[in-house]
Design an enzyme around this catalytic site. Structure first.
Site, PDB file in Angstrom:
ATOM      1  N   LYS A 231     -18.903  13.628  36.952  1.00 59.63           N
ATOM      2  CA  LYS A 231     -19.229  13.144  35.970  1.00 59.63           C
ATOM      3  C   LYS A 231     -20.236  14.170  34.749  1.00 59.63           C
ATOM      4  O   LYS A 231     -19.737  15.334  34.717  1.00 59.63           O
ATOM      5  CB  LYS A 231     -20.637  12.837  36.582  1.00 59.63           C
ATOM      6  CG  LYS A 231     -21.431  13.566  37.174  1.00 59.63           C
ATOM      7  CD  LYS A 231     -22.505  13.088  38.487  1.00 59.63           C
ATOM      8  CE  LYS A 231     -22.795  14.472  38.891  1.00 59.63           C
ATOM      9  NZ  LYS A 231     -25.025  14.109  39.383  1.00 59.63           N
TER      10      LYS A 231
ATOM     11  N   TYR B 241     -37.807  31.492  12.787  1.00 60.16           N
ATOM     12  CA  TYR B 241     -38.804  30.639  12.783  1.00 60.16           C
ATOM     13  C   TYR B 241     -40.313  31.290  13.760  1.00 60.16           C
ATOM     14  O   TYR B 241     -40.117  31.538  14.375  1.00 60.16           O
ATOM     15  CB  TYR B 241     -38.394  28.797  13.145  1.00 60.16           C
ATOM     16  CG  TYR B 241     -37.716  28.005  12.179  1.00 60.16           C
ATOM     17  CD1 TYR B 241     -38.760  27.785  11.155  1.00 60.16           C
ATOM     18  CD2 TYR B 241     -36.218  27.981  13.146  1.00 60.16           C
ATOM     19  CE1 TYR B 241     -36.985  26.986   9.761  1.00 60.16           C
ATOM     20  CE2 TYR B 241     -35.239  27.363  11.832  1.00 60.16           C
ATOM     21  CZ  TYR B 241     -36.032  26.407  10.696  1.00 60.16           C
ATOM     22  OH  TYR B 241     -35.293  26.059  10.430  1.00 60.16           O
TER      23      TYR B 241
HETATM   24  C1  LIG Z   1     -24.987  12.102  44.698  1.00 61.35           C
HETATM   25  C2  LIG Z   1     -24.105  13.315  43.689  1.00 61.35           C
HETATM   26  N1  LIG Z   1     -23.089  13.822  44.855  1.00 61.35           N
HETATM   27  C3  LIG Z   1     -22.541  15.504  44.362  1.00 61.35           C
HETATM   28  C4  LIG Z   1     -23.056  15.566  43.287  1.00 61.35           C
HETATM   29  C5  LIG Z   1     -22.533  17.075  42.755  1.00 61.35           C
HETATM   30  O1  LIG Z   1     -24.048  18.081  43.423  1.00 61.35           O
HETATM   31  P1  LIG Z   1     -23.534  19.572  42.916  1.00 61.35           P
HETATM   32  O2  LIG Z   1     -23.143  19.431  41.262  1.00 61.35           O
HETATM   33  O3  LIG Z   1     -24.764  20.024  43.329  1.00 61.35           O
HETATM   34  O4  LIG Z   1     -22.254  19.550  43.360  1.00 61.35           O
HETATM   35  C6  LIG Z   1     -23.968  14.895  42.568  1.00 61.35           C
HETATM   36  C7  LIG Z   1     -24.710  15.626  41.254  1.00 61.35           C
HETATM   37  O5  LIG Z   1     -25.594  15.390  41.294  1.00 61.35           O
HETATM   38  C8  LIG Z   1     -24.690  13.674  42.785  1.00 61.35           C
HETATM   39  O6  LIG Z   1     -24.958  12.980  42.382  1.00 61.35           O
END
Ligand SMILES: Cc1ncc(COP(=O)(O)O)c(C=O)c1O
Length: 382
Positions: free
Chosen positions: A36, A268
């Site tokens: 994602k 800045y």
């Molecule tokens: C539902 C779910 N599974 C897996 C993951 C993967 O997590 P990580 O990056 O800590 O491995 C996430 C990430 O936030 C998540 O929301």
């Protein structure tokens, strides 16, 4: 025009090595590569291809749009997606052969309606809230969700392939919450089975569960951060100790240098004043690129052999690094590295997280889309 004086170099050999490491840790559990947020800033399509080639058998994304992007790019692996609201394009999702999470009866109803429309049963992972109070059905609503799913399964519109949940404190290995969540998860699975459901993919562990809680690995693990070579619990073990390699190097050309006397205020607000005469290097990355402004006077930058830091505030498009009297060998065109692998002497996303008071997840996912990604060591660059 694609010219940009900075780039994020994504090393697919590192991603392969990290997937292989996670597969070895996961044992019999399958690996779902969580890609994602544009694969945590690394590039969703190329990273997905590499993760699958390295032995991940599933992909996971939050948004339906991310999943559809993968399908449009010709990525056909099992693919779970979990963030949506009422009225989401479920028919399109089913036609694209996506697996969807469901936390409530309304979601199952909408999925079943899409199944009737498309003639394809919705592949569903029922989500149980085992103690995080985020997504998922609470234990008091779980039996109702399961019974609802069983009714729809009987009419053939829903196929419950998975039951899943997420850990709230997996990054704290000594903390008892994870065991309590695992016990609640086992109860949830038992309830589903009593209702006649036969979920074959039971999953709970993200990176930290995978790495620190062997009993949470179950049928499948869902690592995100670790795929990219970063530690989900840097206080417990850093990436090097976990056998992970940073997959991204963020580098920029030095576009200007100037020699200034001691006492020169910089940037800045003049929040920094040079303590001695020396060379300043101008590096063309700023908060408009996702460099956290909170890391002013702190964010680490390597310029050539010099390990410096951002001096003064982070501007929108640039930062200044005071190299001091020792920096006379640095010239325009030299490379400044903001993120890389600790083994190469580069600052890491974790170093930046420490400098900005955040977590490495935020450092990599916030890098701007305007920074070009360059992919190296891809086995199949198609
Ligand atoms: C539902 C779910 N599974 C897996 C993951 C993967 O997590 P990580 O990056 O800590 O491995 C996430 C990430 O936030 C998540 O929301």
């Amino acid at each position: 025009m694609s010219y940009y004086p900075a780039r994020a170099v994504v090393d697919h050999a590192a991603i392969r090595a990290n997937v292989e490491r996670l597969r070895a840790v996961a044992g019999a559990a399958e690996v779902m590569a969580v890609v994602k947020a544009d694969a945590y800033g690394h590039g969703i399509v190329p990273v997905s291809r590499t993760a699958l080639a390295a032995g991940a058998t599933w992909l996971g994304v939050a948004q339906l749009g991310e999943a559809l992007e993968l399908r449009a790019a010709g990525v056909h692996a099992p693919l779970l997606t979990w963030i949506y609201g009422p009225g989401a394009p479920f028919a399109e999702a089913l036609a694209a052969d996506l697996d969807l999470s469901a936390s409530a009866p309304w979601a199952l109803d909408e999925l079943a309606a899409a199944a009737r429309l498309t003639g394809r049963a919705a592949r569903v992972h029922l989500k149980s809230d085992t103690g995080m109070a985020r997504g998922g059905a609470r234990p008091a609503q779980w039996a109702e969700l399961v019974d609802h799913a069983a009714r729809l399964a009987a009419e053939g519109t829903v196929d419950v392939v998975g039951v899943w949940s997420h850990l709230a404190r997996g990054d704290e290995p000594a903390e008892p919450t994870t065991s309590a969540q695992l016990a609640a998860f086992r109860d949830a699975v038992a309830t589903a089975e009593r209702a006649g459901l036969r979920p074959t993919v039971r999953h709970l562990a993200a990176s930290s569960g995978t790495l620190f809680h062997p009993d949470t690995r179950l049928d499948l693990v869902r690592p995100g951060l670790a795929l990219y070579g970063l530690s989900p619990a840097p206080d417990v073990a850093d990436a090097v100790a976990l056998g992970l390699r940073a997959a991204m190097r963020l580098e920029a050309e030095v576009i200007h240098v100037k020699d200034v006397p001691a006492g020169t205020p910089v940037g800045y607000g003049h929040t920094y004043t040079t303590p001695s005469a020396g060379r300043l290097a101008l590096v063309p990355l700023g908060y408009g690129d996702g460099i956290p402004r909170h890391a002013g006077n702190a964010g680490p930058v390597r310029v050539g052999r010099h390990r410096g830091r951002v001096t003064g505030r982070v501007s929108m498009d640039q930062v200044v690094v005071d190299l001091g009297p020792d920096g006379a060998d640095v010239s325009v065109g030299d490379l400044a590295v903001l993120l890389g692998d600790a083994r190469d002497g580069d600052p890491t996303a974790q170093d930046w997280a420490d400098a900005a008071g955040t977590i490495s997840y935020e450092i990599v996912t916030r890098l701007g889309s305007r920074i070009p990604r360059t992919h190296v060591s891809q086995e199949d660059p198609s």
